[in-house]
Design an enzyme around this catalytic site. Structure first.
Site, short mmCIF file in Angstrom:
data_model
loop_
_atom_site.label_atom_id
_atom_site.label_comp_id
_atom_site.label_asym_id
_atom_site.label_seq_id
_atom_site.Cartn_x
_atom_site.Cartn_y
_atom_site.Cartn_z
N SER A 144 44.04 46.26 35.90
CA SER A 144 43.96 44.80 35.85
C SER A 144 43.37 44.40 34.50
CB SER A 144 43.04 44.27 36.96
OG SER A 144 42.72 42.92 36.73
N TYR A 158 34.92 44.98 40.94
CA TYR A 158 36.39 45.15 40.86
C TYR A 158 36.77 45.54 39.43
CZ TYR A 158 41.34 43.68 40.72
OH TYR A 158 42.70 43.62 40.55
P1 NAP Z 1 48.11 42.02 47.71
O1 NAP Z 1 49.22 41.02 47.69
O2 NAP Z 1 46.78 41.63 48.26
O3 NAP Z 1 48.64 43.34 48.45
C1 NAP Z 1 47.80 44.44 48.52
C2 NAP Z 1 48.54 45.59 49.15
O4 NAP Z 1 47.64 46.71 49.17
C3 NAP Z 1 48.94 45.32 50.58
O5 NAP Z 1 50.24 45.81 50.78
C4 NAP Z 1 47.91 46.12 51.38
O6 NAP Z 1 48.42 46.66 52.61
C5 NAP Z 1 47.62 47.25 50.44
N1 NAP Z 1 46.31 47.88 50.73
C6 NAP Z 1 45.08 47.33 50.69
N2 NAP Z 1 44.15 48.24 51.05
C7 NAP Z 1 44.82 49.38 51.32
C8 NAP Z 1 44.43 50.66 51.74
N3 NAP Z 1 43.13 50.97 51.97
N4 NAP Z 1 45.39 51.60 51.93
C9 NAP Z 1 46.70 51.30 51.71
N5 NAP Z 1 47.12 50.11 51.31
C10 NAP Z 1 46.20 49.16 51.12
O7 NAP Z 1 47.80 42.56 46.22
P2 NAP Z 1 48.64 42.44 44.85
O8 NAP Z 1 48.21 41.19 44.18
O9 NAP Z 1 50.06 42.71 45.08
O10 NAP Z 1 47.95 43.62 44.03
C11 NAP Z 1 48.53 44.90 43.89
C12 NAP Z 1 47.75 45.67 42.84
O11 NAP Z 1 47.77 44.95 41.60
C13 NAP Z 1 46.27 45.86 43.19
O12 NAP Z 1 45.87 47.15 42.77
C14 NAP Z 1 45.59 44.78 42.38
O13 NAP Z 1 44.24 45.09 42.11
C15 NAP Z 1 46.45 44.76 41.14
N6 NAP Z 1 46.35 43.49 40.40
C16 NAP Z 1 46.74 42.31 40.96
C17 NAP Z 1 46.62 41.13 40.23
C18 NAP Z 1 47.02 39.78 40.76
O14 NAP Z 1 46.70 38.75 40.14
N7 NAP Z 1 47.72 39.70 41.88
C19 NAP Z 1 46.08 41.17 38.94
C20 NAP Z 1 45.69 42.38 38.41
C21 NAP Z 1 45.83 43.55 39.14
P3 NAP Z 1 48.72 45.75 53.93
O15 NAP Z 1 49.98 44.98 53.57
O16 NAP Z 1 48.90 46.71 55.03
O17 NAP Z 1 47.52 44.85 54.07
#
Ligand code: NAP
Length: 249
Positions: A144, A158
């Protein structure tokens, strides 16, 4: 390909694009079976091969069971996307608990290490045999921009966990560089997904728009495109890279 947290957000966009590109995709989830199953059904409807597989990436026994099932049902792993990740509510360090940090690092850091360890065992030309793999492969970790910015006043834990993901990416990439495995990371900026609501700020992506040089949040599909490129042969000389996909943030 195994996409952790592949049922929603960036993981779902990545799994869908991978399905279109011809990968057989294991869509991991931890609690939302409905979303993961929907992604699998969309890939299958497009003529692709996919499997929903439940596992908490921070639980070693569950990760081992997930890999055993992927080995059995999809064959040798060639691509891993360590996408599963969590944020937490906005808190200054002085308010944060050890339990919060343990969860933050267990999922974002140890989950990435665990899934990578099992992938390397299967992909490395030095291993192989036992797992029927050993043909090489590629790993992409989700970091991130918070790793660079620090998350002050919001979630320094985080940001620190994502900093660990960056260091791990650089180190593992060099460790396995002669074993047919490339390891890279993508550092998304502010992307429109459910993650902001899970941290108690459902409107965060739109609220932040004015602070992003491109004046808008990104989409999960825009991150998926970068991930798929890093996994592809088009990125055959890219390893140990950490790519910002953040609209300039
Ligand atoms: P999201 O929409 O909240 O989705 C998170 C996903 O991770 C969900 O599918 C969830 O599973 C899964 N998850 C959470 N805990 C888990 C665990 N213990 N074991 C297996 N799966 C788990 O998140 P996102 O925004 O797509 O983010 C994806 C990645 O990108 C993350 O690593 C996040 O830190 C990174 N990121 C996101 C952003 C942003 O602005 N969105 C920015 C920078 C980095 P369930 O569906 O079963 O709940």
């Amino acid at each position: 390909m195994l996409v952790t947290g592949g049922g929603r957000g960036i993981g779902a966009a990545t799994a869908l694009l991978a399905g279109q590109r011809g990968y057989a995709v294991a869509v991991n989830y931890t609690s939302d079976a409905t979303s993961a199953t929907a992604v699998v059904e969309r890939i299958r409807a497009g003529g692709g091969q996919a499997l929903a597989v439940q596992a908490d990436v921070s639980d070693e026994a569950q990760v081992l069971a997930m890999y055993a099932r992927v080995d059995r049902e999809l064959g040798p792993l060639t691509a891993l996307v360590n996408n599963a990740g969590v944020v937490d509510s906005t808190q200054r360090l002085a308010e944060q608990s050890l339990a919060r940090w343990q969860r933050m690092f267990a999922i974002n850091v140890f989950g990435t290490l665990l899934c990578s360890r099992e992938a390397v065992k299967r992909m490395s030309t030095k291993h192989g045999g036992q797992y029927g793999g050993g043909q090489g492969g590629a790993i992409v970790n989700l970091s991130s921009v918070a790793a660079q910015l620090g998350g002050a006043g919001q979630y320094v834990d985080y940001a620190a966990a994502k900093g660990a993901v960056d260091s791990f990416t650089r180190g593992l990439a060099r460790e396995v560089a002669t074993e047919g495995i490339r390891v890279n990371a993508v550092r998304p900026g502010v992307i429109e997904t459910d993650i902001h609501a899970s941290g108690g700020q459902p409107d965060r992506a739109q609220r932040m728009a004015g602070m992003i040089p491109m004046q808008r949040p990104g989409t999960a599909q825009e991150i998926a495109q970068a991930i798929l490129w890093l996994l592809s042969n088009g990125a055959s000389y890219a390893t140990s890279a950490v790519l910002d996909v953040s609209g300039g943030r």
